[in-house]
Design a protein around this motif. Sequence first.
Motif, PDB file in Angstrom:
ATOM      1  N   PHE A  78       0.828  -1.203   0.000  1.00 17.50           N
ATOM      2  CA  PHE A  78       0.000   0.000   0.000  1.00 17.50           C
ATOM      3  C   PHE A  78       0.866   1.258   0.000  1.00 17.50           C
ATOM      4  N   MET A  79       1.863   1.305   0.903  1.00 14.39           N
ATOM      5  CA  MET A  79       2.710   2.489   1.017  1.00 14.39           C
ATOM      6  C   MET A  79       3.553   2.695  -0.240  1.00 14.39           C
ATOM      7  N   SER A  80       4.102   1.620  -0.780  1.00  9.12           N
ATOM      8  CA  SER A  80       4.918   1.733  -1.993  1.00  9.12           C
ATOM      9  C   SER A  80       4.075   2.202  -3.174  1.00  9.12           C
ATOM     10  N   HIS A  81       2.845   1.731  -3.231  1.00  3.78           N
ATOM     11  CA  HIS A  81       1.939   2.137  -4.311  1.00  3.78           C
ATOM     12  C   HIS A  81       1.695   3.639  -4.272  1.00  3.78           C
ATOM     13  N   ILE A  82       1.488   4.189  -3.090  1.00  6.64           N
ATOM     14  CA  ILE A  82       1.230   5.628  -2.952  1.00  6.64           C
ATOM     15  C   ILE A  82       2.483   6.437  -3.270  1.00  6.64           C
ATOM     16  N   GLN A  83       3.631   6.014  -2.722  1.00  6.55           N
ATOM     17  CA  GLN A  83       4.859   6.796  -2.897  1.00  6.55           C
ATOM     18  C   GLN A  83       5.342   6.828  -4.337  1.00  6.55           C
ATOM     19  N   THR A  84       4.999   5.827  -5.124  1.00  3.79           N
ATOM     20  CA  THR A  84       5.472   5.783  -6.510  1.00  3.79           C
ATOM     21  C   THR A  84       4.436   6.264  -7.519  1.00  3.79           C
ATOM     22  N   SER A  85       3.174   6.348  -7.137  1.00  4.81           N
ATOM     23  CA  SER A  85       2.134   6.715  -8.103  1.00  4.81           C
ATOM     24  C   SER A  85       1.610   8.134  -7.929  1.00  4.81           C
ATOM     25  N   ILE A  86       1.766   8.721  -6.739  1.00  6.70           N
ATOM     26  CA  ILE A  86       1.278  10.076  -6.494  1.00  6.70           C
ATOM     27  C   ILE A  86       2.300  11.096  -6.993  1.00  6.70           C
ATOM     28  N   GLN A  87       1.827  12.222  -7.523  1.00  8.93           N
ATOM     29  CA  GLN A  87       2.724  13.283  -7.955  1.00  8.93           C
ATOM     30  C   GLN A  87       3.563  13.787  -6.777  1.00  8.93           C
ATOM     31  N   PRO A  88       4.879  14.004  -6.977  1.00 11.03           N
ATOM     32  CA  PRO A  88       5.762  14.385  -5.864  1.00 11.03           C
ATOM     33  C   PRO A  88       5.305  15.620  -5.094  1.00 11.03           C
ATOM     34  N   ASN A  89       4.765  16.616  -5.805  1.00  8.95           N
ATOM     35  CA  ASN A  89       4.360  17.848  -5.128  1.00  8.95           C
ATOM     36  C   ASN A  89       3.024  17.728  -4.397  1.00  8.95           C
ATOM     37  N   MET A  90       2.407  16.524  -4.462  1.00  4.13           N
ATOM     38  CA  MET A  90       1.148  16.284  -3.754  1.00  4.13           C
ATOM     39  C   MET A  90       1.317  15.304  -2.598  1.00  4.13           C
ATOM     40  N   LEU A  91       2.519  14.742  -2.452  1.00  2.11           N
ATOM     41  CA  LEU A  91       2.699  13.648  -1.501  1.00  2.11           C
ATOM     42  C   LEU A  91       2.376  14.043  -0.063  1.00  2.11           C
ATOM     43  N   GLY A  92       2.848  15.188   0.376  1.00  5.12           N
ATOM     44  CA  GLY A  92       2.615  15.596   1.751  1.00  5.12           C
ATOM     45  C   GLY A  92       1.136  15.707   2.066  1.00  5.12           C
ATOM     46  N   ARG A  93       0.379  16.386   1.182  1.00  2.00           N
ATOM     47  CA  ARG A  93      -1.051  16.553   1.411  1.00  2.00           C
ATOM     48  C   ARG A  93      -1.803  15.238   1.321  1.00  2.00           C
ATOM     49  N   VAL A  94      -1.430  14.403   0.360  1.00  6.10           N
ATOM     50  CA  VAL A  94      -2.106  13.110   0.226  1.00  6.10           C
ATOM     51  C   VAL A  94      -1.888  12.261   1.474  1.00  6.10           C
ATOM     52  N   PHE A  95      -0.644  12.207   1.953  1.00  8.43           N
ATOM     53  CA  PHE A  95      -0.366  11.436   3.160  1.00  8.43           C
ATOM     54  C   PHE A  95      -1.099  11.996   4.373  1.00  8.43           C
ATOM     55  N   SER A  96      -1.121  13.318   4.496  1.00 10.22           N
ATOM     56  CA  SER A  96      -1.789  13.915   5.657  1.00 10.22           C
ATOM     57  C   SER A  96      -3.287  13.655   5.617  1.00 10.22           C
ATOM     58  N   ILE A  97      -3.894  13.722   4.430  1.00 11.43           N
ATOM     59  CA  ILE A  97      -5.324  13.443   4.303  1.00 11.43           C
ATOM     60  C   ILE A  97      -5.613  11.985   4.624  1.00 11.43           C
ATOM     61  N   ILE A  98      -4.752  11.091   4.126  1.00 15.90           N
ATOM     62  CA  ILE A  98      -4.932   9.669   4.391  1.00 15.90           C
ATOM     63  C   ILE A  98      -4.878   9.396   5.888  1.00 15.90           C
ATOM     64  N   PHE A  99      -3.845   9.913   6.558  1.00 14.88           N
ATOM     65  CA  PHE A  99      -3.689   9.612   7.976  1.00 14.88           C
ATOM     66  C   PHE A  99      -4.697  10.375   8.840  1.00 14.88           C
ATOM     67  N   THR A 100      -5.204  11.499   8.338  1.00 13.01           N
ATOM     68  CA  THR A 100      -6.275  12.184   9.057  1.00 13.01           C
ATOM     69  C   THR A 100      -7.557  11.371   8.999  1.00 13.01           C
ATOM     70  N   MET A 101      -7.899  10.896   7.812  1.00 15.21           N
ATOM     71  CA  MET A 101      -9.105  10.093   7.664  1.00 15.21           C
ATOM     72  C   MET A 101      -8.999   8.793   8.453  1.00 15.21           C
ATOM     73  N   VAL A 102      -7.826   8.178   8.386  1.00 15.89           N
ATOM     74  CA  VAL A 102      -7.608   6.952   9.153  1.00 15.89           C
ATOM     75  C   VAL A 102      -7.697   7.246  10.648  1.00 15.89           C
ATOM     76  N   GLY A 103      -7.103   8.374  11.055  1.00 11.31           N
ATOM     77  CA  GLY A 103      -7.086   8.721  12.466  1.00 11.31           C
ATOM     78  C   GLY A 103      -8.444   9.071  13.037  1.00 11.31           C
ATOM     79  N   LEU A 104      -9.397   9.447  12.185  1.00 16.56           N
ATOM     80  CA  LEU A 104     -10.732   9.769  12.662  1.00 16.56           C
ATOM     81  C   LEU A 104     -11.366   8.609  13.425  1.00 16.56           C
ATOM     82  N   PHE A 105     -11.024   7.401  13.019  1.00 17.88           N
ATOM     83  CA  PHE A 105     -11.692   6.243  13.577  1.00 17.88           C
ATOM     84  C   PHE A 105     -10.959   5.642  14.776  1.00 17.88           C
TER      85      PHE A 105
END
Length: 391
Positions: A321-348
Amino acid sequence: MKAEQRNIFRLLVRGQTNHFGNVIFDYANRLLISRHPVSAPFLMMLYQSSESLAQLIFNLLGGHVADFYNRKRILLVTDLIAALATFVLFLVYNPENIWALILVNTLLAILYSFNSPAYRAVIRDLLSKTAIFQYNSLSKLIAEIVSVVSPLLALVVVSQLGFRYAMLINSFSFLVSAWCEYRFEILHKTESSKSKLGQGLKDGLVYIYKDKQIFYLLLTAALVNFLDAIYTFYLPFTPIFSGFDNIYAYILIAQSVGSILASLIVTWFGKRELGPNQYFYFLIIGSLAWIGLGFAGGSQLLILVLCGIFSGSVTIFNIFFMSHIQTSIQPNMLGRVFSIIFTMVGLFVPLGSMVASWINLQNWSVFMYIGFAQLILCFGVLRLFTKMAKS
């Protein structure tokens, strides 16, 4: 040694030193809280939930900062502050003041909200795409070897030196991490135009929503973390309702052994192309292991084997899962994508902790119920992926 190889080495030292200190720190804190004579369930819920809520509040800001500011500097500053905070806790430690533990743990969670997206995004700045999967597999393998040693050392530290020295060890681990980060060599600089917080986060949300694979994986990870929060909540109580002394430490070791073996398996699977929908087959295996725990309460060996199987299945899922995100997401979007993912995950996670505290089911059957819930979730997501592939 080439610059990329040096970066891999520093990433490994940085990550595993930090991981080593955090395991000992968290083990000591949870064990101390579980022994509280009056309010152990409430304090455990507060300890776990305050950490999750702090990350939930600051994750999105941390991801935005990681995309528009110096990622290396963010890592360095947050780890230095964390080293200072845990050292102060070591100096003023009082076993009766559980609130100090909760306060410092909350501060570490806030720092982690800035540190984590910057760390996951900076990997793309330090390594080529072909080296990212290699690093993730190797990092997980070493992390779990460290996890085998950490609970054993935690037992020694707590029994021989006392709980406070877990704080000192964690403080030193943050200092080592900061030194490694200072030595990082940026090989692929990511350029990103400045953007306001609201617009930057909106762009990240739109990006995730348009990528249906990431979107479904995100929703599933959030629900899995809800179940994992319940599982994590009850693990420190296993010595109380199982009758096996130190079973909590042994379970942590068994999980680490399972993850080590799984990381070795990933090396073989890494040569094959796996779609995101195939990752869930490993979670199904983990669900069956959880269900088995409901019937294994009388056998310490079987408990440890099932916990190892569960941990191994999750390890394989997380690496892919992590490798898929790090290699497929645009580099300038990685920080926001990761933060959104972990925020949504953290909600629960806080919700899972509160539910666990509310039901207060301190016996092995609670793990069986978690397993059934995750099994239903996995089959539901697989059905969604099947429909998406046909459309």
